[in-house]
Design a protein around this motif. Structure first.
Motif, mmCIF file in Angstrom:
data_model
loop_
_atom_site.group_PDB
_atom_site.id
_atom_site.type_symbol
_atom_site.label_atom_id
_atom_site.label_comp_id
_atom_site.label_asym_id
_atom_site.label_seq_id
_atom_site.Cartn_x
_atom_site.Cartn_y
_atom_site.Cartn_z
ATOM 1 N N LEU A 1 39.974 -103.553 51.521
ATOM 2 C CA LEU A 1 38.665 -103.458 50.873
ATOM 3 C C LEU A 1 38.235 -102.009 50.798
ATOM 4 O O LEU A 1 38.878 -101.115 51.358
ATOM 5 N N ALA A 2 37.103 -101.779 50.109
ATOM 6 C CA ALA A 2 36.434 -100.480 50.123
ATOM 7 C C ALA A 2 34.964 -100.716 50.456
ATOM 8 O O ALA A 2 34.334 -101.601 49.875
ATOM 9 N N THR A 3 34.438 -99.966 51.418
ATOM 10 C CA THR A 3 33.026 -100.082 51.762
ATOM 11 C C THR A 3 32.222 -99.077 50.934
ATOM 12 O O THR A 3 32.681 -97.970 50.662
ATOM 13 N N VAL A 4 31.017 -99.499 50.530
ATOM 14 C CA VAL A 4 30.126 -98.646 49.749
ATOM 15 C C VAL A 4 28.777 -98.596 50.465
ATOM 16 O O VAL A 4 28.105 -99.624 50.604
ATOM 17 N N THR A 5 28.395 -97.419 50.939
ATOM 18 C CA THR A 5 27.128 -97.248 51.639
ATOM 19 C C THR A 5 26.175 -96.455 50.755
ATOM 20 O O THR A 5 26.518 -95.371 50.267
ATOM 21 N N TRP A 6 24.973 -97.010 50.569
ATOM 22 C CA TRP A 6 23.960 -96.387 49.699
ATOM 23 C C TRP A 6 22.615 -96.486 50.401
ATOM 24 O O TRP A 6 22.163 -97.580 50.736
ATOM 25 N N LEU A 7 21.967 -95.340 50.619
ATOM 26 C CA LEU A 7 20.702 -95.298 51.348
ATOM 27 C C LEU A 7 19.538 -94.972 50.418
ATOM 28 O O LEU A 7 19.658 -94.137 49.517
ATOM 29 N N PHE A 8 18.410 -95.629 50.682
ATOM 30 C CA PHE A 8 17.138 -95.273 50.044
ATOM 31 C C PHE A 8 16.353 -94.307 50.936
ATOM 32 O O PHE A 8 15.651 -93.433 50.453
ATOM 33 N N GLU A 9 16.454 -94.503 52.247
ATOM 34 C CA GLU A 9 15.809 -93.630 53.230
ATOM 35 C C GLU A 9 16.726 -93.516 54.445
ATOM 36 O O GLU A 9 17.534 -94.413 54.720
ATOM 37 N N GLY A 10 16.579 -92.417 55.190
ATOM 38 C CA GLY A 10 17.308 -92.259 56.435
ATOM 39 C C GLY A 10 18.616 -91.508 56.277
ATOM 40 O O GLY A 10 18.895 -90.889 55.242
ATOM 41 N N ALA A 11 19.444 -91.567 57.322
ATOM 42 C CA ALA A 11 20.739 -90.890 57.340
ATOM 43 C C ALA A 11 21.642 -91.599 58.339
ATOM 44 O O ALA A 11 21.166 -92.155 59.334
ATOM 45 N N ILE A 12 22.947 -91.578 58.074
ATOM 46 C CA ILE A 12 23.937 -92.202 58.951
ATOM 47 C C ILE A 12 25.137 -91.261 59.065
ATOM 48 O O ILE A 12 25.645 -90.773 58.057
ATOM 49 N N ASP A 13 25.584 -91.018 60.296
ATOM 50 C CA ASP A 13 26.813 -90.267 60.525
ATOM 51 C C ASP A 13 28.004 -91.221 60.453
ATOM 52 O O ASP A 13 28.080 -92.197 61.208
ATOM 53 N N HIS A 14 28.923 -90.937 59.548
ATOM 54 C CA HIS A 14 30.151 -91.734 59.365
ATOM 55 C C HIS A 14 31.335 -90.954 59.921
ATOM 56 O O HIS A 14 31.543 -89.786 59.575
ATOM 57 N N ARG A 15 32.133 -91.604 60.760
ATOM 58 C CA ARG A 15 33.409 -91.055 61.230
ATOM 59 C C ARG A 15 34.482 -92.113 61.017
ATOM 60 O O ARG A 15 34.217 -93.304 61.204
ATOM 61 N N ASP A 16 35.685 -91.679 60.657
ATOM 62 C CA ASP A 16 36.757 -92.659 60.475
ATOM 63 C C ASP A 16 38.086 -92.123 60.986
ATOM 64 O O ASP A 16 38.213 -90.948 61.369
ATOM 65 N N SER A 17 39.078 -93.026 60.984
ATOM 66 C CA SER A 17 40.365 -92.733 61.609
ATOM 67 C C SER A 17 41.274 -91.844 60.771
ATOM 68 O O SER A 17 42.347 -91.462 61.230
ATOM 69 N N ILE A 18 40.859 -91.480 59.542
ATOM 70 C CA ILE A 18 41.628 -90.494 58.792
ATOM 71 C C ILE A 18 41.018 -89.104 58.958
ATOM 72 O O ILE A 18 41.401 -88.157 58.266
ATOM 73 N N GLY A 19 40.061 -88.983 59.885
ATOM 74 C CA GLY A 19 39.506 -87.686 60.247
ATOM 75 C C GLY A 19 38.236 -87.290 59.528
ATOM 76 O O GLY A 19 37.768 -86.154 59.670
ATOM 77 N N THR A 20 37.643 -88.203 58.780
ATOM 78 C CA THR A 20 36.423 -87.902 58.038
ATOM 79 C C THR A 20 35.213 -87.848 58.951
ATOM 80 O O THR A 20 35.040 -88.689 59.831
ATOM 81 N N PHE A 21 34.344 -86.859 58.734
ATOM 82 C CA PHE A 21 32.981 -86.875 59.261
ATOM 83 C C PHE A 21 32.054 -86.581 58.093
ATOM 84 O O PHE A 21 32.204 -85.580 57.400
ATOM 85 N N SER A 22 31.102 -87.495 57.841
ATOM 86 C CA SER A 22 30.185 -87.338 56.718
ATOM 87 C C SER A 22 28.822 -87.893 57.097
ATOM 88 O O SER A 22 28.740 -88.983 57.652
ATOM 89 N N THR A 23 27.773 -87.144 56.831
ATOM 90 C CA THR A 23 26.414 -87.646 57.037
ATOM 91 C C THR A 23 25.910 -88.221 55.716
ATOM 92 O O THR A 23 25.753 -87.499 54.733
ATOM 93 N N ILE A 24 25.714 -89.529 55.706
ATOM 94 C CA ILE A 24 25.266 -90.237 54.505
ATOM 95 C C ILE A 24 23.766 -90.039 54.350
ATOM 96 O O ILE A 24 23.000 -90.272 55.304
ATOM 97 N N ARG A 25 23.332 -89.638 53.161
ATOM 98 C CA ARG A 25 21.908 -89.446 52.877
ATOM 99 C C ARG A 25 21.585 -90.054 51.513
ATOM 100 O O ARG A 25 22.480 -90.296 50.702
ATOM 101 N N PRO A 26 20.295 -90.314 51.243
ATOM 102 C CA PRO A 26 19.921 -90.855 49.933
ATOM 103 C C PRO A 26 20.416 -89.960 48.799
ATOM 104 O O PRO A 26 20.372 -88.735 48.882
ATOM 105 N N GLY A 27 20.918 -90.611 47.741
ATOM 106 C CA GLY A 27 21.414 -89.884 46.583
ATOM 107 C C GLY A 27 22.908 -89.631 46.600
ATOM 108 O O GLY A 27 23.469 -89.204 45.595
ATOM 109 N N THR A 28 23.556 -89.878 47.748
ATOM 110 C CA THR A 28 25.002 -89.712 47.865
ATOM 111 C C THR A 28 25.627 -91.051 48.199
ATOM 112 O O THR A 28 25.194 -91.723 49.136
ATOM 113 N N VAL A 29 26.648 -91.448 47.446
ATOM 114 C CA VAL A 29 27.356 -92.689 47.742
ATOM 115 C C VAL A 29 28.572 -92.359 48.593
ATOM 116 O O VAL A 29 29.314 -91.418 48.304
ATOM 117 N N ASN A 30 28.742 -93.107 49.677
ATOM 118 C CA ASN A 30 29.932 -92.987 50.515
ATOM 119 C C ASN A 30 30.853 -94.156 50.221
ATOM 120 O O ASN A 30 30.474 -95.314 50.412
#
Length: 292
Positions: A59-88
């Motif tokens: 599958l593919a996960t799609v995270t979309w925020l209206f407010e707030g922020a989430i720190d994403h880490r994964d096993s391929i070495g990604t670190f990304s802070t999800i914020r409104p206006g950016t699709v992860n």
């Protein structure tokens, strides 16, 4: 409209998560095999969301925020802070592990929790592709008659997002001003809308808050609002083969899911760099199960 899907609400303490798909009424809408809406809410100062490392396949996960922020880490070495206006977009493919946690800055202020978490089933022949991750910010904005729409995935209203799609997919956030209107295109095999804030009507029918409305194929309908509202539009091509869902695993092959269960239980999935100490154990009875 074809059907109305009332989501199941889970109270996670400081905020609620509403799951519309999968459900007995709706297994998929296009490639969308999982649709969660959460918030709006604000947690207490010092609190936060902590989703410990857990696995996904096919599958593919799609995270979309209206407010707030989430720190994403994964096993391929990604670190990304999800914020409104950016699709992860996180592509699990043959297997990935990730965690989602509130950033320290959000915890200090009291995190806002408001957004969408969806999963896309990967099409036949692409379920076991290599895992990948992308964060896309320069998404098209369409404006028309007191309405604006951010195209998150696919092509809508003549504008195309550069977000990767593996099957024909449409996904957009529509914001309506009081009296605003915008047409809902009919190009996808399957479409649905969800009112996530304010009020809205579709073809003159009132939308219920957080309820998923699955639309009839081919109908061109007008979305409007009396006082202002926020609506998600999602869908895409209809899959001709079934998808099975068990916990965080999606696949066209039930035996592939059983293999993933065993792999997670035996520790054969990769670790998440920077978040390798904790993990979510394999549940006996997960909340998400959808076998055709």
């Amino acid at each position: 409209m074809i059907k109305t899907v009332t989501p199941v609400t889970h109270d996670l303490g400081g905020f609620q998560v509403r799951r519309a798909v999968p459900s007995p009424e709706c297994r998929m809408v296009g490639p969308f095999v999982f649709v969660d809406q959460f918030g709006p809410a604000r947690l207490e100062q010092g609190e936060g969301m902590d989703v410990r490392p857990h696995p996904h396949i096919n599958l593919a996960t799609v995270t979309w925020l209206f407010e707030g922020a989430i720190d994403h880490r994964d096993s391929i070495g990604t670190f990304s802070t999800i914020r409104p206006g950016t699709v992860n977009l996180m592509t699990a493919g043959k297997g990935i592990v990730h965690s989602e946690r509130s950033p320290r800055s959000e915890r200090d202020a009291g995190p806002a929790m408001y957004g969408m978490q969806t999963w896309l089933a990967l099409p036949d022949g692409k379920e076991e592709i290599d895992p990948a991750f992308e964060a896309v910010s320069d998404l098209p904005l369409v404006q028309d008659a007191g309405a604006s729409a951010r195209v998150i995935m696919g092509e809508l209203w003549g504008e195309k997002a550069r977000t990767t799609t593996y099957a024909h997919t449409i996904y957009a956030e529509i914001n309506l001003e009081p009296g605003g209107m915008i047409p809902v295109e009919a190009s996808a095999d399957e479409r649905a809308v969800m009112l996530v804030g304010g009020d809205a009507t579709l073809g003159g029918d009132k939308l219920l808050l957080y309820t998923l409305m699955v639309l009839a194929p081919g109908d061109v309908m007008m979305l409007g609002s009396e006082h202002g509202g926020k609506v998600m539009l999602l869908g895409g091509e209809a899959f001709t083969t079934h998808r099975h869902v068990w916990w965080n695993f999606v696949s066209s092959d039930r035996e592939r899911i059983n293999q993933a269960k065993d792999d997670w239980k035996m520790g054969r999935f990769p670790k998440v760099p920077g978040d390798a100490e904790e993990f979510i154990p394999l549940p006996d009875k997960p909340k998400t199960v959808s076998y055709p």
